[in-house]
Design a protein around this motif. Structure first.
Motif, PDB file in Angstrom:
ATOM      1  N   GLU A   1      87.322  -7.217  16.018  1.00 22.90           N
ATOM      2  CA  GLU A   1      88.642  -7.697  15.587  1.00 22.90           C
ATOM      3  C   GLU A   1      89.755  -7.281  16.543  1.00 22.90           C
ATOM      4  OE1 GLU A   1      91.057  -9.889  12.953  1.00 22.90           O
ATOM      5  OE2 GLU A   1      88.865  -9.704  13.061  1.00 22.90           O
TER       6      GLU A   1
ATOM      7  N   ASP B   1      83.836  -5.394   5.730  1.00 23.33           N
ATOM      8  CA  ASP B   1      84.851  -6.436   5.800  1.00 23.33           C
ATOM      9  C   ASP B   1      85.045  -6.832   7.263  1.00 23.33           C
ATOM     10  OD1 ASP B   1      86.548  -4.596   7.035  1.00 23.33           O
ATOM     11  OD2 ASP B   1      87.863  -4.347   5.317  1.00 23.33           O
ATOM     12  N   GLU B   2      86.060  -7.647   7.551  1.00 23.67           N
ATOM     13  CA  GLU B   2      86.207  -8.199   8.906  1.00 23.67           C
ATOM     14  C   GLU B   2      86.520  -7.132   9.945  1.00 23.67           C
ATOM     15  OE1 GLU B   2      90.229  -8.376   6.859  1.00 23.67           O
ATOM     16  OE2 GLU B   2      88.132  -8.819   6.344  1.00 23.67           O
TER      17      GLU B   2
END
Length: 350
Positions: free
Chosen positions: A251, A218-219
């Motif tokens: 991130e 995922d991010e």
């Protein structure tokens, strides 16, 4: 009027007309036919149910056969992958016996900073042995042998740029470069290396926790490959095995980090955290990238390779296991010499 007659065991007396007698006979026959029809219907129902059951049984057996074939194919693929890895290791060992590997220490693409490169490993009867970092004794993998980061190799007064262009892989290009965006998948458990702002360590360091999360990225699973502090390669330079790198979390901007004095609570092993930011980094953010099994120092790092990430300061490796800290929070630590299955990581590129 008709006289008494015997019809199916029923006596019809003389008080009935011929028409009534015929009607009675037809009624009796209809009853008998109804019994036959009901019996036939019951038999047909049983036959139909049996046929349906046979059909369902055949379908289930077919599904089981297909599932078994899929499992056999997956097993064959895994065996083939292991054979390929074994052949590659044997090939590397043969090459080392014929002439060995060459250190990339003086490669001009890395600014000639030999201290930031892997050194020639020794190959003995014990197999591949990781080299000692420059100026340090050989790796001991002893948790009591506490090694602290060198303050001179932090981001303070470092010529290394704070940012590098983020590079995505294009087409079939599998070469990892300075600036590449990658995710790390733990080979044994399949979980991706993850961090986020909502999880912190429980050891007392109060840093951002790094852990194994889901089975698809995922991010919060993406990291950028960066040079070690005080190293100044050109953006997009090819990364060789044996090179010291940093991994910056895309991130949050923090770096993959480990240190002594703080242990992961459940395993008792050195913890892994996400530390610093774009403007602050220290030597505990430095990792040596190695190919699993033989190191492959000096050879190009490809995204298809199974790798080991060795913490430069401690000499121990990025490690995970089935131990869960909480739901979907799998323990990731810095532990051991890097020869366990739990030290193996695979690369996925963005």
């Amino acid at each position: 009027m008709v006289g008494g007659s015997q019809y199916g065991g029923n006596t019809v007396g003389g008080d009935f007309s011929q028409e009534e007698v015929d009607k009675h006979q037809r009624t009796e026959k209809y009853k008998e036919w109804g019994k036959y029809a009901a019996g036939a219907a019951a038999i047909a129902g049983v036959v139909g149910a049996t046929a349906y059951g046979v059909h369902e049984y055949r379908e289930n057996k077919e599904e089981e056969r297909e599932e078994k074939e899929r499992e056999e194919q997956e097993k064959e693929r895994e065996q083939e992958r292991r054979r390929h890895e074994q052949e590659e290791r044997q090939k590397q060992q043969h090459q080392q016996q014929q002439g060995g590997r060459h250190s990339p220490g003086h490669d001009s693409a890395y600014g000639g900073h030999q201290g930031n490169q892997g050194h020639q490993g020794s190959q003995g009867q014990g197999g591949f042995r990781p080299p000692a970092p420059m100026g340090r004794p050989p790796y001991s993998f002893d948790a009591n042998d506490v090694r602290n980061a060198n303050p001179a190799r932090s981001s303070d007064n470092s010529p290394t740029p704070h940012e590098y262009p983020q590079l995505r892989q294009v087409g079939s290009d599998s070469t990892i470069k300075m600036g590449s965006i990658i995710s790390l998948k733990h080979n044994m458990t399949g979980r991706f290396l993850h961090t986020d702002r909502s999880h912190s360590t429980e050891s007392g360091s109060n840093q951002q926790l790094v852990f194994g999360f889901k089975w698809s990225p995922d991010e919060n699973d993406w990291w950028q490959v960066l040079p070690a502090n005080h190293d100044v390669p050109v953006p997009g330079s090819v990364v060789s095995f044996g090179t010291q790198i940093r991994l910056r979390h895309v991130e949050t901007g923090r770096h993959l980090h480990s240190h002594y004095n703080y242990r992961e609570r459940k395993s008792g092993q050195n913890e892994i955290t996400a530390y610093g930011d774009q403007g602050h980094s220290d030597e505990n953010d430095h990792w040596v990238i190695e190919r699993w099994g033989d190191g492959a120092y000096g050879q190009t790092w490809g995204s298809h390779e199974v790798v080991v990430l060795r913490h430069y300061v401690s000499g121990m490796t990025l490690h995970s296991h089935e131990l869960l800290i909480s739901e979907d929070v799998q323990s990731v630590t810095c532990f051991g010499p890097g020869n366990e299955e739990n030290d193996k990581w695979r690369i996925e590129c963005q």
